[in-house]
Design an enzyme around this catalytic site. Structure first.
Site, mmCIF file in Angstrom:
data_model
loop_
_atom_site.group_PDB
_atom_site.id
_atom_site.type_symbol
_atom_site.label_atom_id
_atom_site.label_comp_id
_atom_site.label_asym_id
_atom_site.label_seq_id
_atom_site.Cartn_x
_atom_site.Cartn_y
_atom_site.Cartn_z
ATOM 1 N N ALA A 134 70.036 -0.202 63.898
ATOM 2 C CA ALA A 134 68.879 0.504 64.450
ATOM 3 C C ALA A 134 68.373 -0.199 65.713
ATOM 4 O O ALA A 134 67.988 0.458 66.683
ATOM 5 C CB ALA A 134 67.770 0.590 63.404
ATOM 6 N N LYS A 184 76.644 1.690 59.120
ATOM 7 C CA LYS A 184 76.690 2.311 60.452
ATOM 8 C C LYS A 184 77.824 1.750 61.321
ATOM 9 O O LYS A 184 78.239 2.379 62.276
ATOM 10 C CB LYS A 184 75.338 2.177 61.153
ATOM 11 C CG LYS A 184 74.297 3.071 60.488
ATOM 12 C CD LYS A 184 72.958 3.008 61.151
ATOM 13 C CE LYS A 184 71.962 3.808 60.325
ATOM 14 N NZ LYS A 184 70.620 3.829 60.851
ATOM 15 N N ASP A 214 70.116 8.370 65.930
ATOM 16 C CA ASP A 214 68.940 7.474 65.873
ATOM 17 C C ASP A 214 68.330 7.288 67.266
ATOM 18 O O ASP A 214 67.106 7.161 67.405
ATOM 19 C CB ASP A 214 69.334 6.090 65.330
ATOM 20 C CG ASP A 214 69.549 6.093 63.824
ATOM 21 O OD1 ASP A 214 69.038 7.008 63.147
ATOM 22 O OD2 ASP A 214 70.234 5.186 63.321
ATOM 23 N N SER A 220 66.185 11.618 53.117
ATOM 24 C CA SER A 220 67.088 12.550 53.806
ATOM 25 C C SER A 220 67.525 13.719 52.923
ATOM 26 O O SER A 220 67.594 14.851 53.411
ATOM 27 C CB SER A 220 68.295 11.794 54.363
ATOM 28 O OG SER A 220 67.854 10.946 55.394
ATOM 29 N N GLY A 223 57.802 5.149 61.414
ATOM 30 C CA GLY A 223 59.160 5.700 61.555
ATOM 31 C C GLY A 223 59.339 7.137 61.103
ATOM 32 O O GLY A 223 60.469 7.643 61.111
ATOM 33 N N TYR A 251 59.112 4.078 57.484
ATOM 34 C CA TYR A 251 58.196 5.213 57.294
ATOM 35 C C TYR A 251 57.554 5.212 55.917
ATOM 36 O O TYR A 251 56.653 5.985 55.642
ATOM 37 C CB TYR A 251 58.915 6.546 57.550
ATOM 38 C CG TYR A 251 60.194 6.728 56.758
ATOM 39 C CD1 TYR A 251 61.411 6.358 57.319
ATOM 40 C CD2 TYR A 251 60.173 7.224 55.469
ATOM 41 C CE1 TYR A 251 62.579 6.511 56.611
ATOM 42 C CE2 TYR A 251 61.344 7.379 54.752
ATOM 43 C CZ TYR A 251 62.555 7.025 55.328
ATOM 44 O OH TYR A 251 63.722 7.162 54.617
ATOM 45 N N SER A 285 65.891 7.033 49.883
ATOM 46 C CA SER A 285 66.016 7.881 51.073
ATOM 47 C C SER A 285 65.335 9.246 50.923
ATOM 48 O O SER A 285 65.424 9.882 49.872
ATOM 49 C CB SER A 285 67.496 8.110 51.382
ATOM 50 O OG SER A 285 67.608 9.038 52.435
ATOM 51 N N GLY A 321 70.247 -5.357 64.181
ATOM 52 C CA GLY A 321 71.220 -4.525 63.468
ATOM 53 C C GLY A 321 71.468 -3.186 64.152
ATOM 54 O O GLY A 321 71.185 -3.006 65.339
#
Ligand code: NAP
Length: 288
Positions: free
Chosen positions: A142, A78, A114, A29, A251, A230, A27, A140
């Site tokens: 996303a 999620k 999202d 993030s 992405g 991405y 990730s 899913g």
């Protein structure tokens, strides 16, 4: 680090945000949120924690920690955290998926950022997409956010492609106009202006894979092909799309803009987007 190790670490004593997922090693993030926190000189750190299925019983203790200021959720959690929220924003409620928990006076509120992140790069294509159809690969968390966003953007028909359409959950059934298999989707391409890859195919360990067969790439011609992945910046699906004469979007902008909305919810501050994109561009592709 897994959740048990994190709970026993010194990190919990200072203000922190946490991303929970499995896996989370890939990730970006932490890089984004720690760059933004440093930019504003905020005394808070963002950690990516791998949550093991057998650690779910530790989640209430984790959420009770005073120094925990916000939670970010990724694959495959999620859906699982709806049960720990005291309130949900309307989008999370509708799509039954939340990627962001925000602490308020009454407890934890679940948001879905999202939907916003996905929509930002499509704002320039609104006219091209109006009254058209879109095909989404995957069903899913996303994919549901994408289906919701596309309806808001004025797409007339959302077609979701699943390996097992018969097993799709209630929320997907409500969001999709059609739910079809990989054998069927090419029969529904007449009015399609957009294809979205909302599966992990194209990223590690599926780098060389695409859900579009070589005999099907001509269906992508003159459309917009959007891959939520991405890293790598150009997946096999996006290469096929480019060669077929489609416009492509990866992405990265979605990642940055969903993070931007989340950072605002957590801190009230604006993401320094240019700085963050610079930090990310040094990392992308270098890891593959
Ligand atoms: P998820 O909830 O696990 O769903 C992925 C879906 O893809 C599954 O429901 C499945 O649908 C399909 N799928 C999974 N493995 C597959 C395989 N081997 N072959 C074909 N289909 C497969 O994951 P998610 O949270 O929706 O994330 C999906 C992708 O979007 C990931 O690559 C993630 O990194 C990316 N993403 C990017 C951003 C961003 O900011 N750029 C944000 C969110 C997600 P069926 O079982 O119905 O076939």
């Amino acid at each position: 680090m897994n959740l048990r190790e994190f709970l026993h670490s010194e990190h919990t004593k200072k203000s922190h945000f946490v991303l929970l997922g499995n896996p989370v090693k890939h990730s970006f993030s932490p890089l984004m949120h720690n760059t933004a926190a440093r930019h504003y000189d905020l005394k808070v750190r963002y950690y990516a924690i791998q949550l093991e299925k057998q650690e779910m019983d530790l989640v209430p203790e984790f959420l009770d920690k005073e120094q925990l200021k916000g939670v970010n959720l990724t694959i495959p959690f999620k859906y699982n955290f709806l049960q720990f929220t005291d309130e949900l924003d309307p989008v999370s409620k509708k799509i039954e998926a939340t990627n962001a928990l925000v602490k308020n006076e009454t407890g934890w509120k679940g948001y879905n950022t999202d939907v916003y992140g996905f929509s930002v790069p499509l704002k320039d294509y609104k006219q091209k997409l109006a009254e058209k159809a879109a095909i989404i690969f995957g069903s899913g968390g996303a994919a549901k956010a994408v289906a919701y966003a596309l309806k808001e953007l004025g797409i007339r028909e959302v077609i979701v492609v699943s390996r097992t359409p018969g097993n799709a959950g209630e929320a997907v059934r409500q969001l999709a106009d059609k739910l079809v298999s990989y054998q069927e989707w090419s029969s529904f391409t007449q009015n399609v202006a957009l294809f979205v890859n909302a599966t992990p195919l194209g990223m590690k360990p599926h780098l060389k894979k695409s859900l579009v067969k070589e005999t099907e790439t001509h269906f992508l011609k003159n459309t917009i092909c959007y891959d939520l992945i991405y890293n790598p910046s150009e997946t096999k699906f996006l290469k096929q799309a480019k060669e077929a004469g489609a416009q492509t979007i990866n992405g990265l902008d979605m990642l940055v803009h969903q993070g931007s909305k989340l950072f605002k919810l957590w801190t009230g501050k604006t993401f320094p987007i240019r700085l963050i994109k610079e930090a990310l561009s040094n990392k992308i592709d270098a890891k593959n």
